[in-house]
Design a protein around this motif. Structure first.
Motif, mmCIF file in Angstrom:
data_model
loop_
_atom_site.group_PDB
_atom_site.id
_atom_site.type_symbol
_atom_site.label_atom_id
_atom_site.label_comp_id
_atom_site.label_asym_id
_atom_site.label_seq_id
_atom_site.Cartn_x
_atom_site.Cartn_y
_atom_site.Cartn_z
ATOM 1 N N TYR A 335 -8.165 -3.175 -48.719
ATOM 2 C CA TYR A 335 -7.506 -1.967 -48.222
ATOM 3 C C TYR A 335 -8.128 -0.679 -48.764
ATOM 4 O O TYR A 335 -7.436 0.268 -49.108
ATOM 5 N N VAL A 336 -9.458 -0.666 -48.842
ATOM 6 C CA VAL A 336 -10.196 0.518 -49.285
ATOM 7 C C VAL A 336 -11.427 0.694 -48.398
ATOM 8 O O VAL A 336 -12.063 -0.290 -48.014
ATOM 9 N N GLU A 337 -11.750 1.925 -48.100
ATOM 10 C CA GLU A 337 -12.973 2.259 -47.378
ATOM 11 C C GLU A 337 -13.799 3.203 -48.243
ATOM 12 O O GLU A 337 -13.242 4.088 -48.909
ATOM 13 N N GLY A 338 -15.117 3.011 -48.271
ATOM 14 C CA GLY A 338 -15.987 3.873 -49.060
ATOM 15 C C GLY A 338 -17.152 4.384 -48.249
ATOM 16 O O GLY A 338 -17.541 3.791 -47.233
ATOM 17 N N LYS A 339 -17.712 5.508 -48.697
ATOM 18 C CA LYS A 339 -18.954 6.015 -48.137
ATOM 19 C C LYS A 339 -19.656 6.838 -49.197
ATOM 20 O O LYS A 339 -19.053 7.242 -50.206
ATOM 21 N N VAL A 340 -20.938 7.092 -48.997
ATOM 22 C CA VAL A 340 -21.749 7.875 -49.925
ATOM 23 C C VAL A 340 -22.234 9.115 -49.202
ATOM 24 O O VAL A 340 -22.738 9.034 -48.070
ATOM 25 N N VAL A 341 -22.083 10.282 -49.835
ATOM 26 C CA VAL A 341 -22.496 11.541 -49.212
ATOM 27 C C VAL A 341 -23.453 12.293 -50.130
ATOM 28 O O VAL A 341 -23.420 12.129 -51.354
ATOM 29 N N ASP A 342 -24.293 13.103 -49.524
ATOM 30 C CA ASP A 342 -25.195 13.967 -50.284
ATOM 31 C C ASP A 342 -24.359 14.944 -51.105
ATOM 32 O O ASP A 342 -23.419 15.561 -50.594
ATOM 33 N N THR A 343 -24.704 15.093 -52.372
ATOM 34 C CA THR A 343 -23.884 15.927 -53.258
ATOM 35 C C THR A 343 -23.898 17.398 -52.861
ATOM 36 O O THR A 343 -22.950 18.128 -53.143
ATOM 37 N N ALA A 344 -24.956 17.847 -52.193
ATOM 38 C CA ALA A 344 -25.061 19.258 -51.809
ATOM 39 C C ALA A 344 -24.578 19.499 -50.377
ATOM 40 O O ALA A 344 -23.712 20.343 -50.134
ATOM 41 N N THR A 345 -25.116 18.744 -49.421
ATOM 42 C CA THR A 345 -24.820 18.999 -48.007
ATOM 43 C C THR A 345 -23.589 18.266 -47.517
ATOM 44 O O THR A 345 -23.057 18.601 -46.455
ATOM 45 N N ARG A 346 -23.131 17.247 -48.232
ATOM 46 C CA ARG A 346 -22.011 16.368 -47.887
ATOM 47 C C ARG A 346 -22.312 15.523 -46.657
ATOM 48 O O ARG A 346 -21.422 14.930 -46.043
ATOM 49 N N ARG A 347 -23.580 15.399 -46.314
ATOM 50 C CA ARG A 347 -23.997 14.527 -45.216
ATOM 51 C C ARG A 347 -23.810 13.074 -45.627
ATOM 52 O O ARG A 347 -24.122 12.688 -46.741
ATOM 53 N N THR A 348 -23.305 12.246 -44.699
ATOM 54 C CA THR A 348 -23.134 10.821 -44.977
ATOM 55 C C THR A 348 -24.502 10.148 -45.089
ATOM 56 O O THR A 348 -25.368 10.338 -44.225
ATOM 57 N N LEU A 349 -24.695 9.386 -46.155
ATOM 58 C CA LEU A 349 -25.986 8.780 -46.437
ATOM 59 C C LEU A 349 -26.022 7.313 -46.004
ATOM 60 O O LEU A 349 -24.979 6.672 -45.806
ATOM 61 N N GLY A 350 -27.232 6.801 -45.894
ATOM 62 C CA GLY A 350 -27.437 5.413 -45.519
ATOM 63 C C GLY A 350 -27.805 4.549 -46.697
ATOM 64 O O GLY A 350 -27.719 4.959 -47.861
ATOM 65 N N ALA A 351 -28.244 3.337 -46.406
ATOM 66 C CA ALA A 351 -28.574 2.362 -47.440
ATOM 67 C C ALA A 351 -29.633 2.896 -48.382
ATOM 68 O O ALA A 351 -30.595 3.555 -47.970
ATOM 69 N N LEU A 352 -29.442 2.648 -49.674
ATOM 70 C CA LEU A 352 -30.369 2.955 -50.767
ATOM 71 C C LEU A 352 -30.478 4.448 -51.072
ATOM 72 O O LEU A 352 -31.273 4.840 -51.923
ATOM 73 N N GLU A 353 -29.665 5.283 -50.421
ATOM 74 C CA GLU A 353 -29.667 6.721 -50.712
ATOM 75 C C GLU A 353 -28.542 7.019 -51.705
ATOM 76 O O GLU A 353 -27.396 6.618 -51.506
ATOM 77 N N LEU A 358 -17.267 8.558 -51.970
ATOM 78 C CA LEU A 358 -15.982 9.010 -51.445
ATOM 79 C C LEU A 358 -15.164 7.801 -51.030
ATOM 80 O O LEU A 358 -15.714 6.795 -50.559
ATOM 81 N N LEU A 359 -13.838 7.895 -51.175
ATOM 82 C CA LEU A 359 -12.959 6.747 -50.943
ATOM 83 C C LEU A 359 -11.725 7.160 -50.165
ATOM 84 O O LEU A 359 -11.248 8.293 -50.291
ATOM 85 N N ARG A 360 -11.214 6.215 -49.375
ATOM 86 C CA ARG A 360 -9.919 6.446 -48.732
ATOM 87 C C ARG A 360 -9.239 5.103 -48.455
ATOM 88 O O ARG A 360 -9.876 4.056 -48.431
ATOM 89 N N GLY A 361 -7.917 5.182 -48.276
ATOM 90 C CA GLY A 361 -7.136 3.984 -48.032
ATOM 91 C C GLY A 361 -5.699 4.193 -48.465
ATOM 92 O O GLY A 361 -5.365 5.207 -49.104
ATOM 93 N N PRO A 362 -4.808 3.251 -48.158
ATOM 94 C CA PRO A 362 -3.381 3.419 -48.460
ATOM 95 C C PRO A 362 -3.034 3.274 -49.935
ATOM 96 O O PRO A 362 -1.904 3.559 -50.327
ATOM 97 N N GLY A 363 -3.997 2.851 -50.776
ATOM 98 C CA GLY A 363 -3.715 2.659 -52.192
ATOM 99 C C GLY A 363 -4.116 3.822 -53.070
ATOM 100 O O GLY A 363 -4.148 3.694 -54.297
ATOM 101 N N LEU A 364 -4.433 4.977 -52.456
ATOM 102 C CA LEU A 364 -4.860 6.142 -53.240
ATOM 103 C C LEU A 364 -3.677 7.036 -53.587
ATOM 104 O O LEU A 364 -2.683 7.089 -52.852
ATOM 105 N N THR A 365 -3.797 7.751 -54.703
ATOM 106 C CA THR A 365 -2.754 8.684 -55.110
ATOM 107 C C THR A 365 -2.597 9.798 -54.084
ATOM 108 O O THR A 365 -3.576 10.239 -53.473
ATOM 109 N N PRO A 366 -1.372 10.295 -53.911
ATOM 110 C CA PRO A 366 -1.199 11.496 -53.079
ATOM 111 C C PRO A 366 -1.632 12.762 -53.790
ATOM 112 O O PRO A 366 -1.755 13.820 -53.165
ATOM 113 N N GLY A 367 -1.867 12.686 -55.104
ATOM 114 C CA GLY A 367 -2.333 13.871 -55.814
ATOM 115 C C GLY A 367 -1.884 13.918 -57.261
ATOM 116 O O GLY A 367 -1.511 12.895 -57.856
#
Length: 508
Positions: A335-353, A358-367
């Motif tokens: 119940y978790v989804e992840g992705k990797v983004v460029d630290t500057a542009t926030r562009r979603t990165l591919g394999a080995l980059e 970044l994470l999302r899913g129903p098990g994350l804190t509301p804040g």
């Protein structure tokens, strides 16, 4: 989805099964007894103290069966438990108590002086000790005895309701109260049961502090959900841990420091760990050489990753992947989804980059409690910004490189200390190692290795640097080496890099 009182469910289904074995007190608590005592504490809160749903109760105590009783008792009447870090000073705790504003405080007997100071500072007349009543503190056992003993069943909770608060260690600034909801605990339990294969027949050795998400959720709460047994260790003891791992424990979760200390135990080479079927580790980068040391004993440590903000389980490798790809944390759990983004542009990165995880899913804190700005800063379009640098390979298996704040730039090149630390651990004489960036006129920053040696080991700075030169690119090789007796660690077993930077970063 709503969350039931799963303690009541297990008390009905498995009343005489041992839920908790408290090593310090010697108490064994069945599910029936645990439910009864949690109900008594709930009644105490509601009727003896008049605390209402949504109000807070602070707890300053070592791991114990009573701690679990209080956690589930709070849940029954909707009171929010504030888990205080007993390793902090009274001054540090004052800031947390001021933020949480509890209506009462419960303390272990060894922390009564600190609890009294906090209670006096914030006008808390409702105070209790797990020891005998004294000096304005009610006694826990006597207070529970006055309760009726009738079962209090928690109403089905909305998953967004707050169950307890865990405060961050403050290594990146002022501690923040991470809201822990019933939904987070439920989803983490499901993720843990699925990923680690937890089952009713299991016995967990719980060695992490309960004021930390690892102590409560890796896997004490999941074990209650699946009706397993949890052995509670008051504080980590390497000798007792070695004994228990050879005598009936089937599930072990530890941080890298614990596995390191076990590997340095005199009995480690001869130890028989065959009864333990599930080994897991998380909380900080773990040296590949340490994982390989366990593999040589036919012990496969499934390395994982999580945060207080994620409940915590995000990644946990299966045994096959852990053996084939030493160092990976595997794929996101159910119940978790992840992705990797460029630290500057926030562009979603591919394999080995490499980029920020970044994470999302129903098990994350509301804040964060009372901190709307920190909450807003932590999320980006519904994704939690972890602050960790990661990448995934062609199979989709993730690798955590390091904390983004720990990275330094040498001659225009990014250096991730965890990579260098892995190389340092390949040296036989190294017991502990950490790398920080320090200022350098020529390169901007260079690495400094801070090393604690094993007893009777003899290594020089020149030895360390020469070894690194055979394993690393030149810009990654530490230019300076300091030897220390021990490295400072926080309650989660993580090396406190801010303290190292404060002490060693100003000079080369």
């Amino acid at each position: 989805m709503f969350v039931p009182d799963w303690l009541v469910k297990q008390a009905h289904h498995f009343p005489e099964k041992t839920a908790l074995a408290d090593l310090f007190s010697g108490r064994e608590v069945t599910f029936r007894e645990l439910e009864n005592r949690a109900s008594r504490f709930a009644e105490l809160l509601r009727d003896q103290w008049g605390i209402k749903a949504g109000e807070r109760v602070a707890v300053l105590a070592h791991n114990s069966a009573e701690y679990v009783e209080m956690l589930y008792g709070c849940g029954k009447v909707g009171v929010i438990m504030v888990c205080l870090n007993w390793r902090l000073s009274v001054d540090e705790l004052r800031g947390i108590v001021a933020d949480a504003q509890p209506a009462a405080i419960v303390t272990g007997p060894e922390f009564e002086a600190a609890a009294a100071a906090l209670a006096d500072a914030f006008g808390l007349s409702r105070r209790m000790t797990l020891g005998a009543a004294r000096d304005g503190f009610a006694g826990y056992e006597a207070s529970l005895a006055r309760a009726s003993g009738e079962s209090i069943v928690m109403p089905w909770r909305n998953p967004t309701e707050t169950w307890y608060l865990l405060y961050t260690s403050g290594t990146t600034g002022k501690p923040k109260g991470v809201i822990q909801t019933y939904g987070m605990a439920f989803i983490n339990a499901v993720n843990g049961i699925l990923a680690a294969g937890l089952r009713r027949e299991d016995t967990l050795l719980s060695v992490l502090p309960f004021f930390h998400t690892g102590g409560l959720n890796l896997y004490m709460n999941p074990m209650i959900m699946c009706a397993g047994t949890t052995i509670i260790m008051r504080q980590f003891d390497v000798d007792k841990t070695m004994e228990l791992l050879e005598s009936g424990v089937t599930v072990m979760f530890g941080v890298p420091a614990i596995y390191l200390f076990l590997s340095q135990h005199p009995r480690f080479a001869q130890a028989d760990f065959s009864k333990v079927r599930s080994w897991a580790c998380g909380g900080a980068p773990i040296p590949k050489s340490l994982l390989e040391q366990y593999l040589a004993k036919n012990v496969t440590i499934c390395f994982g990753y999580g945060m207080t903000e994620t409940g915590p389980t995000v990644f946990l490798t299966d045994e096959s992947t852990a053996r084939r790809k030493v160092g990976t944390v595997g794929k996101p759990v159910m119940y978790v989804e992840g992705k990797v983004v460029d630290t500057a542009t926030r562009r979603t990165l591919g394999a080995l980059e490499r980029g920020e995880l970044l994470l999302r899913g129903p098990g994350l804190t509301p804040g964060y409690w009372n901190n709307a700005k920190a909450t807003a800063d932590a999320f980006q379009d519904g994704w939690l910004c972890s602050g960790d640098i990661a990448y995934f390979d062609e199979d989709g298996d993730y690798y955590i490189v390091d904390r983004s704040k720990d990275m330094y730039i040498s001659g225009g090149e990014n250096v991730y200390p965890a990579e260098v630390e892995n190389v340092l651990f390949q040296l036989d004489g190294v017991a502990e190692a950490a790398v920080i960036g320090v200022a350098d006129e020529k390169w901007g920053e260079v690495g400094k290795a801070i090393i604690a040696l094993k007893p009777d080991a003899a290594l020089s700075a020149a030895d360390v640097i020469a070894h690194c030169k055979t394993k690393l690119a030149g810009f990654k090789v530490p230019k300076h080496v300091e030897f220390v007796p021990l490295l400072p660690r926080n309650a989660a077993g993580k090396v406190e890099k801010p303290r190292l930077r404060e002490h060693f970063g100003a000079r080369a």
